[in-house]
Design a protein around this motif. Structure first.
Motif, PDB file in Angstrom:
ATOM      1  N   ASN A  95       0.780  -1.238   0.000  1.00 27.30           N
ATOM      2  CA  ASN A  95       0.000   0.000   0.000  1.00 27.30           C
ATOM      3  C   ASN A  95       0.811   1.288   0.000  1.00 27.30           C
ATOM      4  O   ASN A  95       0.254   2.357  -0.269  1.00 27.30           O
ATOM      5  N   ALA A  96       2.114   1.216   0.297  1.00 29.36           N
ATOM      6  CA  ALA A  96       2.873   2.449   0.505  1.00 29.36           C
ATOM      7  C   ALA A  96       3.227   3.192  -0.777  1.00 29.36           C
ATOM      8  O   ALA A  96       3.834   4.264  -0.721  1.00 29.36           O
ATOM      9  N   HIS A  97       2.850   2.660  -1.926  1.00 33.57           N
ATOM     10  CA  HIS A  97       3.103   3.372  -3.185  1.00 33.57           C
ATOM     11  C   HIS A  97       2.347   4.703  -3.245  1.00 33.57           C
ATOM     12  O   HIS A  97       2.671   5.575  -4.061  1.00 33.57           O
ATOM     13  N   THR A  98       1.366   4.874  -2.368  1.00 39.64           N
ATOM     14  CA  THR A  98       0.585   6.114  -2.361  1.00 39.64           C
ATOM     15  C   THR A  98       1.330   7.271  -1.691  1.00 39.64           C
ATOM     16  O   THR A  98       0.906   8.426  -1.805  1.00 39.64           O
ATOM     17  N   LEU A  99       2.417   6.983  -0.999  1.00 39.21           N
ATOM     18  CA  LEU A  99       3.161   8.018  -0.285  1.00 39.21           C
ATOM     19  C   LEU A  99       4.025   8.827  -1.248  1.00 39.21           C
ATOM     20  O   LEU A  99       4.815   8.268  -2.002  1.00 39.21           O
ATOM     21  N   ILE A 100       3.891  10.148  -1.202  1.00 42.08           N
ATOM     22  CA  ILE A 100       4.698  11.048  -2.033  1.00 42.08           C
ATOM     23  C   ILE A 100       5.835  11.595  -1.173  1.00 42.08           C
ATOM     24  O   ILE A 100       5.590  12.300  -0.185  1.00 42.08           O
ATOM     25  N   THR A 101       7.060  11.285  -1.538  1.00 40.55           N
ATOM     26  CA  THR A 101       8.211  11.643  -0.699  1.00 40.55           C
ATOM     27  C   THR A 101       9.072  12.773  -1.273  1.00 40.55           C
ATOM     28  O   THR A 101      10.064  13.159  -0.657  1.00 40.55           O
ATOM     29  N   ASP A 102       8.706  13.279  -2.413  1.00 44.59           N
ATOM     30  CA  ASP A 102       9.453  14.368  -3.029  1.00 44.59           C
ATOM     31  C   ASP A 102       8.465  15.339  -3.669  1.00 44.59           C
ATOM     32  O   ASP A 102       7.730  14.955  -4.576  1.00 44.59           O
ATOM     33  N   PRO A 103       8.394  16.583  -3.133  1.00 43.52           N
ATOM     34  CA  PRO A 103       9.268  17.163  -2.110  1.00 43.52           C
ATOM     35  C   PRO A 103       8.887  16.707  -0.706  1.00 43.52           C
ATOM     36  O   PRO A 103       7.773  16.221  -0.476  1.00 43.52           O
ATOM     37  N   TRP A 104       9.823  16.912   0.236  1.00 42.23           N
ATOM     38  CA  TRP A 104       9.600  16.552   1.629  1.00 42.23           C
ATOM     39  C   TRP A 104      10.222  17.612   2.514  1.00 42.23           C
ATOM     40  O   TRP A 104      11.338  18.067   2.250  1.00 42.23           O
ATOM     41  N   SER A 105       9.521  17.995   3.566  1.00 41.59           N
ATOM     42  CA  SER A 105      10.060  18.996   4.488  1.00 41.59           C
ATOM     43  C   SER A 105       9.857  18.547   5.921  1.00 41.59           C
ATOM     44  O   SER A 105       8.958  17.757   6.219  1.00 41.59           O
ATOM     45  N   VAL A 106      10.705  19.060   6.798  1.00 42.49           N
ATOM     46  CA  VAL A 106      10.664  18.730   8.219  1.00 42.49           C
ATOM     47  C   VAL A 106      10.643  20.019   9.028  1.00 42.49           C
ATOM     48  O   VAL A 106      11.514  20.878   8.860  1.00 42.49           O
ATOM     49  N   LYS A 107       9.651  20.150   9.884  1.00 38.16           N
ATOM     50  CA  LYS A 107       9.559  21.316  10.760  1.00 38.16           C
ATOM     51  C   LYS A 107      10.408  21.086  11.997  1.00 38.16           C
ATOM     52  O   LYS A 107      10.304  20.040  12.648  1.00 38.16           O
ATOM     53  N   VAL A 108      11.244  22.050  12.338  1.00 39.81           N
ATOM     54  CA  VAL A 108      12.073  21.996  13.542  1.00 39.81           C
ATOM     55  C   VAL A 108      11.626  23.128  14.456  1.00 39.81           C
ATOM     56  O   VAL A 108      11.586  24.295  14.042  1.00 39.81           O
ATOM     57  N   ASP A 109      11.254  22.789  15.710  1.00 39.08           N
ATOM     58  CA  ASP A 109      10.789  23.829  16.616  1.00 39.08           C
ATOM     59  C   ASP A 109      11.150  23.490  18.059  1.00 39.08           C
ATOM     60  O   ASP A 109      11.811  22.486  18.338  1.00 39.08           O
ATOM     61  N   GLY A 110      10.701  24.359  18.975  1.00 38.05           N
ATOM     62  CA  GLY A 110      10.979  24.156  20.388  1.00 38.05           C
ATOM     63  C   GLY A 110      12.216  24.897  20.848  1.00 38.05           C
ATOM     64  O   GLY A 110      12.563  25.956  20.317  1.00 38.05           O
ATOM     65  N   HIS A 111      12.923  24.322  21.805  1.00 38.03           N
ATOM     66  CA  HIS A 111      14.096  24.954  22.414  1.00 38.03           C
ATOM     67  C   HIS A 111      15.334  24.701  21.543  1.00 38.03           C
ATOM     68  O   HIS A 111      16.180  23.845  21.838  1.00 38.03           O
ATOM     69  N   VAL A 112      15.440  25.461  20.480  1.00 41.47           N
ATOM     70  CA  VAL A 112      16.520  25.265  19.513  1.00 41.47           C
ATOM     71  C   VAL A 112      16.871  26.602  18.877  1.00 41.47           C
ATOM     72  O   VAL A 112      15.996  27.463  18.680  1.00 41.47           O
TER      73      VAL A 112
END
Length: 321
Positions: A99-116
């Motif tokens: 079933n994982a063929h439905t996942l679109i991985t490009d483009p992909w982004s990651v949110k970085v937050d918190g104490h950083v």
């Protein structure tokens, strides 16, 4: 450094990963013959082998790192990519590969937050490419008492953390998986509270063994294995290895990880592999290595005691399971 992908036809398998790490069809069939009666090793342990969800691309610029490698034989690629827990695509072991063929991985982004110091939304390339990708041959032990040996490709998480600059308030890191019911059909059922969440203590995340993986067997991660970015912590049970990460948060509080929230008496926050602490419904003293008939003894910290035991020197490991 940008990610570089080649077509499979452009690269010899020996250039992707050492021969000792790559077992092709002949080796797989040899295993089957040893098991007997022409039964494939994966079939012998009850594994369905569907067609892989998608073809992966070869990774370039990968440095071979052997300092922490196990000397055990890698689990065949076919089993690694067709026997998976990834409930976002279904609860069956073969559901992710189907079933994982439905996942679109490009483009992909990651949110970085918190104490950083450097919060923001990073593309996958921005997050990974400043660092050299490494190949690590690690044991992987599932809380369900089965195990594999996998040649991961990734970046030490400590390198990413150092560049992001956690503040003095940061004590833990919280990770979050994509939630998209169209791309991830398994999320249409409330098996757990979506999105999937995991967490580590900061010192665990900074340990040299902890990896942010982008590939396995010299190729980019298949969707069913957590593409395009997943966590690998080899001394912990596999459910700690959160997949398809879209958010990394630095926090001063221990995050409530998904399985601990669902069943705290069965799945602790730490989830360190410990043969002396049974799951309420089965023993953790031994395990079934995929592709083998006989069970083997489970090793404390999955065989990484020398490297990580000091992290828990003053803790009651039965209470903090």
């Amino acid at each position: 450094m940008l990610f570089k992908f080649l077509k499979a036809s452009d690269v010899k398998s020996s250039e992707i990963t050492p021969e000792r790490l790559y077992h092709g069809r002949r080796d797989f069939m040899a295993d089957a013959a040893r098991i007997g009666a022409g039964v494939a090793a994966t079939a012998a342990v009850g594994i369905a082998v569907p067609k892989a969800a998608a073809q992966s691309a070869a990774l370039q610029g990968v440095r071979k790192i052997s300092a922490y490698d196990t000397d055990e034989r890698p689990t065949p690629f076919k089993a690694v990519t067709t026997y998976n827990n990834f409930y976002e695509f279904g609860t069956g072991k073969d559901d992710p590969a189907k079933n994982a063929h439905t996942l679109i991985t490009d483009p992909w982004s990651v949110k970085v937050d918190g104490h950083v110091d450097k919060p923001g939304t990073y593309s996958l390339d921005d997050l990974i490419s400043p660092h050299t990708m490494e190949e690590r041959l690690y044991r992987m032990r599932c809380v369900e008492a089965w195990s594999m040996v996998i040649p991961w490709v990734g970046v030490p998480l400590k390198d990413i953390i150092t560049r992001l600059g956690p503040t003095s308030k940061a004590k833990y890191i919280r990770f979050e998986t994509l939630e998209d019911h169209k791309q991830m059909p398994g999320q249409r059922r409330r098996v757990i509270n979506w999105p999937y969440v995991e967490g580590l203590r900061l010192d665990e995340a900074m340990h040299p063994l902890t990896l942010m993986a982008v590939g396995l067997y010299g190729q980019s991660l298949p969707n069913q294995n957590g593409a395009p970015l997943r966590l690998v912590v080899p001394w912990k049970y596999g459910f700690k290895g959160i997949k398809s990460i879209v958010r990394i948060s630095f926090t001063d509080r221990m995050p409530r990880n998904s399985w601990n929230e669902l069943a705290p008496n069965e799945y602790g926050f730490y989830a360190n592999v410990n043969p002396e602490v049974d799951h309420p419904r089965w023993s953790q003293a031994n395990e079934r290595r995929i592709g083998e008939f006989r069970r083997r003894k489970t090793l404390m910290f999955n065989g990484y005691s020398e490297e990580v035991a000091h992290l828990y020197a003053d803790m009651n490991l039965k209470k903090f399971y």
